[in-house]
Design a protein around this motif. Structure first.
Motif, PDB file in Angstrom:
ATOM      1  N   LYS A  42       0.927  -1.309   0.396  1.00 33.01           N
ATOM      2  CA  LYS A  42      -0.176   0.368  -0.233  1.00 33.01           C
ATOM      3  C   LYS A  42       0.558   0.905   0.125  1.00 33.01           C
ATOM      4  CE  LYS A  42      -3.279   2.683   2.391  1.00 33.01           C
ATOM      5  NZ  LYS A  42      -4.306   2.309   3.792  1.00 33.01           N
ATOM      6  N   GLY A  76      -3.655   4.278  -2.694  1.00 31.67           N
ATOM      7  CA  GLY A  76      -4.068   3.133  -1.588  1.00 31.67           C
ATOM      8  C   GLY A  76      -3.634   1.380  -2.133  1.00 31.67           C
ATOM      9  N   ILE A  77      -2.819   1.478  -2.691  1.00 31.39           N
ATOM     10  CA  ILE A  77      -2.636   0.600  -4.013  1.00 31.39           C
ATOM     11  C   ILE A  77      -1.337   0.383  -3.360  1.00 31.39           C
ATOM     12  CG2 ILE A  77      -4.626   0.112  -5.392  1.00 31.39           C
ATOM     13  CD1 ILE A  77      -3.030   0.871  -7.792  1.00 31.39           C
ATOM     14  N   SER A  83      -5.848  -1.054  -8.644  1.00 29.36           N
ATOM     15  CA  SER A  83      -5.731  -2.109  -7.538  1.00 29.36           C
ATOM     16  C   SER A  83      -6.249  -3.537  -7.275  1.00 29.36           C
ATOM     17  CB  SER A  83      -6.903  -1.331  -6.437  1.00 29.36           C
ATOM     18  OG  SER A  83      -8.086  -1.820  -7.212  1.00 29.36           O
ATOM     19  N   TYR A  85      -1.108  -7.544  -3.141  1.00 35.62           N
ATOM     20  CA  TYR A  85      -2.138  -8.144  -1.700  1.00 35.62           C
ATOM     21  C   TYR A  85      -3.525  -8.859  -2.795  1.00 35.62           C
ATOM     22  CZ  TYR A  85      -5.487  -7.183   1.918  1.00 35.62           C
ATOM     23  OH  TYR A  85      -7.028  -6.666   2.273  1.00 35.62           O
ATOM     24  N   ARG A  91      -5.626  -3.469   3.480  1.00 34.82           N
ATOM     25  CA  ARG A  91      -3.845  -3.413   3.265  1.00 34.82           C
ATOM     26  C   ARG A  91      -3.207  -2.606   5.007  1.00 34.82           C
ATOM     27  NH1 ARG A  91      -6.214  -3.038  -2.065  1.00 34.82           N
ATOM     28  NH2 ARG A  91      -5.344  -3.747  -3.530  1.00 34.82           N
ATOM     29  N   ASN A  93       0.054  -1.137   5.664  1.00 33.18           N
ATOM     30  CA  ASN A  93       1.292  -0.324   5.582  1.00 33.18           C
ATOM     31  C   ASN A  93       2.163  -0.356   6.611  1.00 33.18           C
ATOM     32  OD1 ASN A  93       4.219   0.255   4.888  1.00 33.18           O
ATOM     33  ND2 ASN A  93       3.889   1.098   2.784  1.00 33.18           N
ATOM     34  N   THR A 144      -7.607   3.614  -6.297  1.00 33.97           N
ATOM     35  CA  THR A 144      -8.813   3.783  -5.174  1.00 33.97           C
ATOM     36  C   THR A 144      -9.620   4.577  -5.742  1.00 33.97           C
ATOM     37  OG1 THR A 144      -8.552   3.878  -3.420  1.00 33.97           O
ATOM     38  CG2 THR A 144      -8.011   1.339  -3.529  1.00 33.97           C
TER      39      THR A 144
END
Length: 863
Positions: free
Chosen positions: A672, A676-677, A684, A689, A708, A710, A829
């Protein structure tokens, strides 16, 4: 006069006759004296030894002012002298030495005195164009014996440091922008009792060794080739003139063979005569057809042939490069006339870099007409890259070209600049391209890509940098390696003082932090150095950089007067990352000239084949272990569902479904980051993941998986206490007592000494903490995308001692296509899209890389 008298007849009176008798007696005595000096029989018995020797000619004149019979030699002149009746005369050198074997050198032979009409037959293989005298070979250090057989010199000693000295005699001293090339084959028939390494040094004409050495390599009992380009700056640094010596050294008891050593202005493994001999006996098309002479364009010709085309620009030259700077709006470039045989395939090769514009390449006909539909290619590379084309006769037919044509290099913006070198255009593949012909092209199974990164070198530098930078650390040209499977070829570097300097190969991540650094040191002389790294096996991944530790220099140097092809990225203690979880000194852009540039070339295919074989062997080994239970025992129920036997700390035996019901997954930027990916996935649905969670859901649709997460803050912590705190705040909240699968993907951001200091201990503590919080959980540790071998070994040890499974993704990171690229489009995302513009972002996994990581993890899930 003659006097005759008839017997019995008186012609004169007695007084006159007495007078004649006296004259006769005097005359006979004079003749007798002459006969005693020049008697023929005496001459036959003469030894021609000097009658005497004296120290000086003046002493001879003083001792015999009125002359003396015989010849006399004086020591001051070495001449012999004789008395001519009134003065001493010089008869020349009394006795000269004979001509010693091998004593006539090239500079003693009159120009053009050996014309072709004076030579009946020459065996080309016996003629060697070299400034090294094999006949001058002597044993170094007084320890060995020398033997010569043809072009092979053998030196043998019972021990100690010993070797061979050869005399070099150039026709002139090279300038600092020139190289002279040393090539030789060598071997040590018996290396059992040898220590250290085979080394080659320069010596001045008095035999004083100049350090550092040119070559240092391992001993070998089979014949190997060695090469070194000696830059003219060496002659300045080492105070050498046209006459110097080269020393070949080994250490310990044994024999050294130096075979066919050559010292030339051009780089070649064999003499040009032997090359011609090979070409003359090669019947392949286009080689022995000398009526179609390859049209080679090199440094000497470009200065006379190149001209400005289009709206306007300036052509200049720097060492082996043509530099073009556009100075007006519109289209402008460089035009180079070529003569080829267009009825045969034509091979075009050149290296080029450009800034400020794309560059396009065209072939024009002899009317200077350009056909934009027949352009070769467009490029925008800021580092030096190699281009190779094969142009078929049909290509030239459509342009109306038979013999004469032009090469055109075009840019399109004011102040755009490009650099061009190693240009050749030939009817024979590789001919006209001496550098690559000699770089073991055929032995390496084909031409290799090459690129030069960084600005031209400053060879005159002061002891103090102009651009002082406090607490500076590493610096690198702001251009990453773009070649897959690259290795370091050479480094050009200027330093004000001699010493050992540190370099490293590394990546720069999305936060401008150095990752995956691998350091090595290089001894340098004061001034300009060219370091040959071809035999050092220093490999650089695509997207990586070569960096130099500048802390000992204190800064950078002023921008060169030639156009800049690459600014610098530097690191100092005043520019720190403010991103949470990613601490450290960042690499930031700086306008200035670094004291080094470097070349990388594609790894030889022979090495790539070895790598492939090693990977296949590793895969086979791992395949043989697939489905082995390791530290776990498995049972199946009547429906074939797999369970893992589990014993808690109280000794209670239970079973846990191998197909998980609750999963926790943690990672760093690969799981992440921006959008957001996972960093550099296209969206995504294409990071590892997402792929692995979809696989788990396909086995258990009711599985619970955390979002997810991080946790790079755990990686970036610099103490055990800080990492324990990161576990409590970032990891533990997603764990429960019934969590039965934990996947962690960490290690890539452990990239500084303080982060590494306690990592081995902290890795074990992390696994222990997870087991304590989630006692029934299987743990998989996935590593590494970045990082070094030491960290990887510490992860493996932690997994082994803490009952976790190690998932190695190192080989994936090195696969072609597994990393993303500049310009790739990504979508977060929230639907926002952007393009990759940072090499740090591009160094992360592409969609292919993400897929391969997920598939690797699937192999170890065993459900």
């Amino acid at each position: 006069m003659g006097v005759f008298e008839i017997e019995g007849t008186t012609l004169q009176g007695r007084d006159f006759r007495d007078h004649l008798n006296k004259n006769w007696t005097s005359g006979n005595q004079a003749f007798a004296n002459l006969n005693s000096l020049y008697d023929i029989n005496a001459a036959k018995k003469a030894t021609f030894a000097p009658s005497g020797t004296l120290s000086t000619f003046d002493e001879l004149k003083t001792q015999y002012p009125d002359g003396e019979v015989g010849i006399f030699v004086t020591a001051d002149t070495g001449h012999w002298y004789y008395w001519n009746g009134s003065a001493w005369k010089d008869g020349g050198i009394y006795q000269s030495a004979g001509i010693a074997d091998g004593s006539i050198t090239a500079d003693k032979i009159e120009d053009d005195s050996l014309g072709i009409e004076k030579i009946n037959e020459v065996n080309l293989n016996d003629v060697h164009d070299s400034y090294l005298s094999i006949n001058s070979a002597t044993s170094w250090n007084g320890a060995g014996t020398i033997n010569r057989a043809g072009r092979t010199i053998t030196e043998t000693s019972n021990g100690g440091d010993h070797g061979i000295v050869l005399q070099a005699h150039l026709n002139r001293i090279p300038t600092k922008d020139e190289n002279i090339y040393l090539n030789l084959d060598y071997r040590m028939p018996d290396i059992t009792n040898m220590t250290g390494a085979f080394e080659v040094y320069l010596m001045n004409k008095d035999g004083d060794i100049r350090k550092p050495g040119l070559i240092s390599t391992d001993y070998t009992s089979i014949v190997k080739h060695a090469r070194y380009s000696i830059n003219g700056q060496f002659f300045i640094n080492f105070n050498l003139d046209e006459k110097f010596k080269i020393l070949f050294v080994v250490h310990g008891s044994g024999t050294l063979e130096v075979i066919d050593p050559l010292l030339n202005w051009t780089d070649r493994k064999i003499s040009p005569f032997a090359q011609l001999d090979q070409l003359a006996n090669d019947n392949s098309d286009g080689i022995n057809d000398f009526s179609v002479s390859p049209a080679k364009v090199g440094q000497g010709n470009l200065t006379k042939m190149a001209s400005v085309w289009g709206s306007g620009g300036i052509i200049s030259y720097d060492s082996d490069e043509l530099i073009f700077v556009q100075n007006s709006d519109g289209d402008s470039g460089c035009l180079i006339p070529i003569k080829i045989d267009a009825s045969k395939p034509v091979y075009v090769n050149f290296d080029i870099s450009v800034v400020g514009s794309i560059i396009e390449f065209y072939v024009l006909n002899d009317k200077n007409e350009i056909n934009t539909a027949k352009g070769l290619e467009a490029a925008d590379n800021t580092s030096m890259k190699r281009f190779n084309y094969t142009l078929e006769p049909q290509f030239f037919n459509e342009l109306g070209v038979t013999t004469n044509c032009y090469l055109l290099f075009v840019v399109h913006k004011n102040n755009a600049c490009f650099r061009l070198r190693n240009l050749s255009m030939s009817n024979t593949a590789l001919v006209g391209n001496q550098q690559y012909f000699d770089n073991e092209i055929f032995s390496q199974l084909g031409d290799r890509k090459i690129e030069r990164i960084g600005n031209p070198m400053l060879t005159d530098i002061s002891n103090e940098p102009v651009n002082k930078i406090d607490k500076i650390h590493f610096g690198t040209p702001n251009s990453a390696v773009s070649i897959d499977n690259a290795q370091l070829d050479s480094i050009s570097v200027s330093v004000p003082t001699a010493g050992t300097y540190t370099f490293q190969t590394a990546m720069i991540d999305q936060h401008q932090l150095i990752v995956a650094g691998k350091e090595f040191t290089v001894p340098l002389s004061a001034g300009y150095n060219i370091v040959n790294c071809r035999d050092k096996a220093i490999y650089l991944e695509k997207g990586s950089y070569l960096m130099m530790d500048l802390s000992g220099l204190g800064g950078l140097y002023p921008t060169s007067s030639t156009p800049s092809m690459s600014d610098a990225l530097i690191q100092d203690e005043t520019h720190m990352s403010d991103v949470v979880g990613y601490t450290g000194m960042i690499m930031y852009p700086f306008t200035g000239t670094l004291p080094f540039s470097y070349e990388v070339m594609e790894k030889p295919l022979t090495n790539q084949i070895v790598d492939i074989n090693q990977n296949v062997e590793t895969i086979n080994t791992k395949l043989s272990k697939v489905n082995q239970p390791g530290n776990n025992l498995y049972v199946k129920d009547a429906n074939g569902k797999t369970y893992r036997l589990f014993v808690d700390e109280n000794g209670t035996l239970s079973v846990v479904s191998q197909t998980p019901n609750k999963v926790a997954i943690f990672g760093n930027s690969l799981i992440k980051e921006q959008g957001g990916i996972g960093m550099a996935a296209s969206d995504s649905n294409h990071d590892w993941y997402h792929i692995i969670t979809e696989y788990i859901k396909s086995k258990n649709k009711n599985v619970v998986i955390n979002d997810r997460t991080n946790v790079s803050g755990w990686e970036s912590a610099t103490t055990s206490d800080a990492r324990q705190a990161a576990f409590e705040s970032l990891i533990k909240p997603s764990l429960d007592s019934d969590t039965d699968l934990v996947i962690i993907q960490l290690v890539d951001n452990v990239n500084t000494d303080d982060k590494k200091a306690t990592f081995a201990t902290d890795a074990q503590s992390l696994l222990s903490n997870i087991h304590t919080t989630s006692p029934k959980a299987r743990i998989l540790w996935v590593a590494r995308w970045f990082g070094d071998d030491t960290l990887l070994a510490e992860v493996k040890t932690a997994c082994s001692t803490q009952n976790a499974t190690f998932v190695d993704i190192t080989s994936i990171a090195n696969q072609s296509g597994a990393r993303s690229t500049l310009g790739a489009t990504r979508t977060g995302t929230d639907g926002t899209s952007w393009q990759i513009t940072s090499t740090g972002e591009a160094a992360h996994p592409s969609d292919l890389g993400m897929q391969l990581i997920a598939e690797k993890i699937e192999q170890y899930l065993e459900f």
